[in-house]
Design a protein around this motif. Structure first.
Motif, mmCIF file in Angstrom:
data_model
loop_
_atom_site.group_PDB
_atom_site.id
_atom_site.type_symbol
_atom_site.label_atom_id
_atom_site.label_comp_id
_atom_site.label_asym_id
_atom_site.label_seq_id
_atom_site.Cartn_x
_atom_site.Cartn_y
_atom_site.Cartn_z
ATOM 1 N N UNK A 97 0.812 -1.321 0.015
ATOM 2 C CA UNK A 97 0.059 -0.031 0.081
ATOM 3 C C UNK A 97 0.875 1.279 -0.052
ATOM 4 N N UNK A 98 0.366 2.285 -0.752
ATOM 5 C CA UNK A 98 1.420 3.463 -0.768
ATOM 6 C C UNK A 98 1.700 3.789 0.386
ATOM 7 N N UNK A 99 3.071 4.220 0.543
ATOM 8 C CA UNK A 99 3.563 4.646 1.709
ATOM 9 C C UNK A 99 3.350 3.959 3.204
ATOM 10 N N UNK A 100 3.014 2.657 3.030
ATOM 11 C CA UNK A 100 2.777 1.818 3.940
ATOM 12 C C UNK A 100 3.809 0.422 3.920
ATOM 13 N N UNK A 101 3.468 -0.413 4.987
ATOM 14 C CA UNK A 101 4.323 -1.722 4.825
ATOM 15 C C UNK A 101 3.411 -2.769 4.299
ATOM 16 N N UNK A 102 2.134 -2.499 4.639
ATOM 17 C CA UNK A 102 1.106 -3.820 4.362
ATOM 18 C C UNK A 102 1.133 -4.068 2.859
ATOM 19 N N UNK A 103 1.075 -5.374 2.712
ATOM 20 C CA UNK A 103 1.133 -6.022 1.258
ATOM 21 C C UNK A 103 -0.436 -6.008 0.753
ATOM 22 N N UNK A 104 -0.621 -5.345 -0.340
ATOM 23 C CA UNK A 104 -1.828 -5.219 -0.908
ATOM 24 C C UNK A 104 -1.995 -6.346 -1.911
ATOM 25 N N UNK A 105 -1.078 -6.780 -2.656
ATOM 26 C CA UNK A 105 -1.084 -7.913 -3.697
ATOM 27 C C UNK A 105 0.177 -8.712 -3.935
ATOM 28 N N UNK A 106 0.083 -9.849 -4.612
ATOM 29 C CA UNK A 106 1.196 -10.843 -4.545
ATOM 30 C C UNK A 106 0.702 -12.162 -4.999
ATOM 31 N N UNK A 107 1.419 -13.091 -5.241
ATOM 32 C CA UNK A 107 1.193 -14.502 -5.810
ATOM 33 C C UNK A 107 1.924 -15.455 -4.618
ATOM 34 N N UNK A 108 1.036 -16.233 -4.219
ATOM 35 C CA UNK A 108 1.790 -17.349 -3.282
ATOM 36 C C UNK A 108 1.490 -18.505 -4.066
ATOM 37 N N UNK A 109 2.896 -19.492 -4.030
ATOM 38 C CA UNK A 109 2.647 -20.708 -4.253
ATOM 39 C C UNK A 109 2.715 -21.414 -3.025
ATOM 40 N N UNK A 110 1.593 -21.871 -2.648
ATOM 41 C CA UNK A 110 1.267 -22.431 -1.310
ATOM 42 C C UNK A 110 2.047 -23.855 -1.026
ATOM 43 N N UNK A 111 2.877 -23.673 -0.081
ATOM 44 C CA UNK A 111 3.752 -25.281 0.078
ATOM 45 C C UNK A 111 2.797 -26.359 0.697
ATOM 46 N N UNK A 112 1.858 -25.945 1.490
ATOM 47 C CA UNK A 112 0.786 -26.720 1.952
ATOM 48 C C UNK A 112 -0.029 -27.705 0.991
ATOM 49 N N UNK A 113 -0.255 -26.870 -0.128
ATOM 50 C CA UNK A 113 -1.126 -27.723 -1.019
ATOM 51 C C UNK A 113 -0.813 -27.709 -2.466
ATOM 52 N N UNK A 114 0.294 -27.097 -2.791
ATOM 53 C CA UNK A 114 1.080 -26.916 -4.238
ATOM 54 C C UNK A 114 0.031 -26.371 -4.990
ATOM 55 N N UNK A 115 -0.957 -25.236 -4.789
ATOM 56 C CA UNK A 115 -1.802 -24.600 -5.816
ATOM 57 C C UNK A 115 -1.188 -23.088 -5.539
ATOM 58 N N UNK A 116 -1.684 -22.317 -6.342
ATOM 59 C CA UNK A 116 -1.161 -20.967 -6.435
ATOM 60 C C UNK A 116 -2.330 -20.102 -5.975
ATOM 61 N N UNK A 117 -2.173 -19.159 -5.123
ATOM 62 C CA UNK A 117 -3.083 -18.235 -4.462
ATOM 63 C C UNK A 117 -2.584 -17.004 -5.020
ATOM 64 N N UNK A 118 -3.471 -16.157 -5.557
ATOM 65 C CA UNK A 118 -3.376 -14.838 -6.277
ATOM 66 C C UNK A 118 -4.197 -13.497 -5.562
ATOM 67 N N UNK A 119 -4.886 -14.194 -4.400
ATOM 68 C CA UNK A 119 -5.707 -13.088 -3.664
ATOM 69 C C UNK A 119 -4.987 -12.912 -2.257
ATOM 70 N N UNK A 120 -4.263 -11.792 -1.894
ATOM 71 C CA UNK A 120 -3.907 -11.574 -0.685
ATOM 72 C C UNK A 120 -4.971 -12.107 0.461
ATOM 73 N N UNK A 121 -6.203 -11.775 0.315
ATOM 74 C CA UNK A 121 -7.361 -11.732 1.097
ATOM 75 C C UNK A 121 -7.541 -13.407 1.515
ATOM 76 N N UNK A 122 -7.013 -14.197 0.734
ATOM 77 C CA UNK A 122 -7.397 -15.836 0.512
ATOM 78 C C UNK A 122 -5.957 -16.541 1.373
ATOM 79 N N UNK A 123 -5.012 -15.522 1.660
ATOM 80 C CA UNK A 123 -3.875 -16.109 2.495
ATOM 81 C C UNK A 123 -3.974 -15.755 4.016
ATOM 82 N N UNK A 124 -3.224 -16.733 4.650
ATOM 83 C CA UNK A 124 -3.340 -16.618 6.148
ATOM 84 C C UNK A 124 -1.786 -16.943 6.539
#
Length: 219
Positions: A97-124
């Motif tokens: 986010x502009x001027x902040x540390x918070x991540x607003x977007x990115x891609x996760x290659x989830x090691x637990x499932x082997x799937x790709x997650x493209x929405x930060x809101x779906x990531x914990x």
């Protein structure tokens, strides 16, 4: 294929496994023991039945006990809370986010499932050694500042899909392992690293499950 594209757009997760998950199988936080070190350290951990959860309250709302402190505390004082640090570490194509540390977007290659997650809101962010398990295996007797440090230790934190994190809950390795069997070695290495770092005990079934998982690491 139209229905498959619709699933991807709606969920933010790929409906198919990664075509090449191998780079993620060895993805572990900095400071994680190697396989040989994990086997040696596991053998040295004290074995004991799990303690009781008496007094364990994770919720910090409405004046509750909050025994591990405020979640995602900025322990190193760099202005970035631990959740943001883990997201920036584990995701690719990160934007903040502009001027902040918070991540607003990115891609996760989830090691637990082997799937790709493209929405930060779906990531914990998962505590590989659950906080409830820490409490049962020694943390109940710690001072508050030690529990706060342990709850925010980057060695114990991994970004994963929210759905799989919810399915894990507070389960130990004898009760739950990542659905992606290729990550069993790495998961167990992280788990043993954290238990060793904090001098936590392991239950007999928990130890057996970790020993079994570490056999998948090879020589």
């Amino acid at each position: 294929m139209r229905w498959l594209l619709l699933i991807v757009l709606l969920t933010g997760c790929s409906a198919l496994p990664l075509t090449s998950p191998t780079p993620q199988i060895d993805h572990v936080p900095t400071g994680t023991l190697d396989a040989a070190g994990a086997r040696t350290s596991l053998a040295a951990l004290p074995v004991a039945a799990p303690g009781r959860l008496d007094g364990y309250v994770r919720d910090c709302n409405d004046g509750k006990a909050c025994v591990f402190g405020q979640p995602w505390f900025d322990t190193d004082g760099d202005g970035c809370d631990q959740r943001s640090q883990v997201l920036a570490r584990d995701l690719t194509g990160v934007s903040r986010k502009p001027g902040r540390c918070s991540v607003q977007s990115g891609t996760l290659d989830d090691p637990y499932t082997g799937t790709r997650v493209t929405s930060v809101s779906k990531i914990q962010i998962d505590h590989v050694v659950p906080l409830a398990e820490m409490w049962r295996s020694g943390a109940a007797g710690w001072p508050p500042e030690q529990r706060l440090a342990a709850a925010n230790d980057l060695r114990n934190l991994v970004a994963v899909s929210g759905k799989v994190n919810q399915s894990k809950g507070d389960k130990t390795p004898d009760e739950w392992m990542p659905p992606n069997a290729g990550y069993a070695c790495s998961y167990s290495r992280i788990y043993v690293t954290v238990k060793t770092a904090y001098g936590l005990s392991v239950a007999p079934a928990e130890r057996a499950a970790l020993e079994n998982a570490l056999t998948t690491c090879g020589a």
